[in-house]
Motif scaffolding. Structure first.
Motif, short mmCIF file in Angstrom:
data_model
loop_
_atom_site.label_atom_id
_atom_site.label_comp_id
_atom_site.label_asym_id
_atom_site.label_seq_id
_atom_site.Cartn_x
_atom_site.Cartn_y
_atom_site.Cartn_z
N ASN A 1 32.21 0.54 35.48
CA ASN A 1 33.43 0.58 34.41
C ASN A 1 33.96 2.17 34.57
O ASN A 1 34.30 2.53 33.50
CB ASN A 1 32.67 0.27 33.06
CG ASN A 1 32.54 -1.34 33.14
OD1 ASN A 1 33.48 -1.82 33.01
ND2 ASN A 1 31.34 -1.82 33.23
N ASP A 2 33.76 2.65 35.72
CA ASP A 2 34.53 3.86 36.07
C ASP A 2 34.12 5.13 35.28
O ASP A 2 34.79 5.92 35.12
CB ASP A 2 35.99 3.78 35.93
CG ASP A 2 36.56 2.95 36.87
OD1 ASP A 2 36.26 2.90 38.05
OD2 ASP A 2 37.40 2.08 36.74
N ILE A 3 32.77 5.05 35.07
CA ILE A 3 32.08 6.24 34.43
C ILE A 3 31.52 7.06 35.40
O ILE A 3 30.61 6.71 36.13
CB ILE A 3 31.03 5.83 33.18
CG1 ILE A 3 31.81 5.04 32.01
CG2 ILE A 3 30.25 6.92 32.73
CD1 ILE A 3 31.02 4.72 30.96
N HIS A 4 31.90 8.42 35.42
CA HIS A 4 31.28 9.16 36.50
C HIS A 4 30.06 10.06 36.16
O HIS A 4 29.50 10.45 36.94
CB HIS A 4 32.57 10.09 36.79
CG HIS A 4 33.65 9.35 37.61
ND1 HIS A 4 34.70 9.82 37.93
CD2 HIS A 4 33.77 8.08 37.51
CE1 HIS A 4 35.76 9.10 38.25
NE2 HIS A 4 35.11 7.96 38.16
N THR A 5 30.03 10.48 34.78
CA THR A 5 28.99 11.26 34.33
C THR A 5 28.21 10.58 33.23
O THR A 5 28.87 10.35 32.27
CB THR A 5 29.75 12.79 33.75
OG1 THR A 5 30.22 13.34 35.18
CG2 THR A 5 28.61 13.45 33.61
N PHE A 6 26.99 10.51 33.31
CA PHE A 6 25.95 10.19 32.50
C PHE A 6 25.29 11.37 31.70
O PHE A 6 25.03 12.43 32.38
CB PHE A 6 25.07 9.10 32.80
CG PHE A 6 25.18 7.65 32.20
CD1 PHE A 6 26.10 7.24 31.84
CD2 PHE A 6 23.87 6.84 32.12
CE1 PHE A 6 26.10 6.04 31.14
CE2 PHE A 6 23.84 5.68 31.89
CZ PHE A 6 25.15 5.21 31.22
N TRP A 7 25.25 11.54 30.47
CA TRP A 7 24.44 12.67 29.84
C TRP A 7 23.60 12.20 28.69
O TRP A 7 24.02 11.07 28.05
CB TRP A 7 25.54 13.73 29.61
CG TRP A 7 26.24 13.59 28.53
CD1 TRP A 7 27.56 12.96 28.47
CD2 TRP A 7 26.17 13.87 27.02
NE1 TRP A 7 28.15 12.88 27.42
CE2 TRP A 7 27.35 13.52 26.14
CE3 TRP A 7 25.33 14.77 26.38
CZ2 TRP A 7 27.53 13.75 24.90
CZ3 TRP A 7 25.46 14.63 25.03
CH2 TRP A 7 26.43 14.26 24.33
N ALA A 8 22.83 13.04 28.29
CA ALA A 8 22.06 12.91 26.71
C ALA A 8 21.52 14.17 26.55
O ALA A 8 21.12 14.99 27.28
CB ALA A 8 20.93 11.77 27.12
N GLU A 9 21.39 14.14 25.22
CA GLU A 9 20.77 14.98 24.51
C GLU A 9 19.50 14.82 24.03
O GLU A 9 19.20 13.99 23.66
CB GLU A 9 21.54 15.64 23.09
CG GLU A 9 21.38 16.85 22.35
CD GLU A 9 22.30 17.27 21.26
OE1 GLU A 9 22.32 18.48 21.22
OE2 GLU A 9 22.62 16.34 20.65
N ILE B 1 19.94 19.33 27.59
CA ILE B 1 21.16 18.46 28.15
C ILE B 1 20.60 17.97 29.29
O ILE B 1 20.21 18.71 30.50
CB ILE B 1 22.36 19.19 28.31
CG1 ILE B 1 22.80 19.70 26.89
CG2 ILE B 1 23.36 17.94 28.78
CD1 ILE B 1 23.07 18.63 25.71
N VAL B 2 20.45 16.53 29.64
CA VAL B 2 20.37 15.89 30.85
C VAL B 2 21.63 15.39 31.20
O VAL B 2 22.42 14.53 30.59
CB VAL B 2 19.22 14.91 30.84
CG1 VAL B 2 17.99 15.30 30.29
CG2 VAL B 2 19.53 13.65 29.99
N SER B 3 22.00 15.63 32.64
CA SER B 3 23.38 14.88 33.06
C SER B 3 23.25 14.87 34.24
O SER B 3 22.49 15.21 35.22
CB SER B 3 24.39 16.02 32.81
OG SER B 3 24.22 17.04 33.39
#
Length: 190
Positions: free
Chosen positions: A137-145, A175-177
């Motif tokens: 679905n065209d998401i390029h970056t995943f991240w979480a706090e 931050i994890v990315s």
């Protein structure tokens, strides 16, 4: 048991989770899951709730629970893991991502697994499924706090190739990315 990837995005929208003694499956969350999700969160320990919501909670407040159930297939996607407990089928894990406001290509993710089901590769299966769906679905970056004391989540993030950096706004967090590439094969899967 092998993970049946054909079911991840196929007609059934479920996937078997590879485990030896217990049986579980992953599927997209639906509006019919509200009661099961409420039960799932009510069974999490205060520490698990603290890790998941980064606030000392004994239960999930109604306004947060409403947000967890308010899904939008373009912005807020959630998967649940179901397993067989003593009382029959039950939600034993959940994971989701929400696109960042102001950008369509970044999304924050979160997940949690019931204590009795940890160590069964459920979190690994769930994060893989979330990443695949996001890529398609065209998401390029995943991240979480992530709270600095949440060693299991930080370990999982490192295992999956996430960069772990200090949170400049909150010393309690990291931050994890990760840049998740988009491929034609993954796009077909959605």
């Amino acid at each position: 048991m092998k993970l049946d990837k054909s079911g991840i995005f196929g007609k059934s929208k479920t996937a078997r989770v590879p485990m030896t003694e217990k049986s579980a499956w992953v599927r997209k969350q639906s509006s019919a899951d509200a009661t099961s999700l409420k039960h799932f969160f009510s069974k999490l320990s205060p520490l698990a709730l603290y890790y998941r919501f980064m606030s000392p909670l004994t239960n999930v407040p109604p306004h947060i629970f409403e947000l967890l159930c308010d899904l939008d297939p373009q912005r807020h996607v959630s998967f649940v893991v179901e397993g067989i407990n003593d009382d029959g089928p039950a939600v034993i894990g959940e994971g989701r991502y929400v696109r960042d406001d102001g950008t369509e290509t970044r999304a924050e993710f979160a997940l949690s697994i019931a204590e009795g089901w940890r160590g069964q590769r459920l979190a690994s299966t769930l994060i893989t499924q979330l990443e695949q769906h996001a890529q398609a679905n065209d998401i390029h970056t995943f991240w979480a706090e992530v709270l600095v004391e949440n060693a299991p989540m930080l370990s999982l993030a490192r295992k999956f190739g996430y960069d772990v950096t200090p949170d400049r706004n909150d010393p309690r967090c990291k931050i994890v990315s990760k840049h998740i590439s988009v491929s034609a094969r993954t796009k077909k899967a959605a």
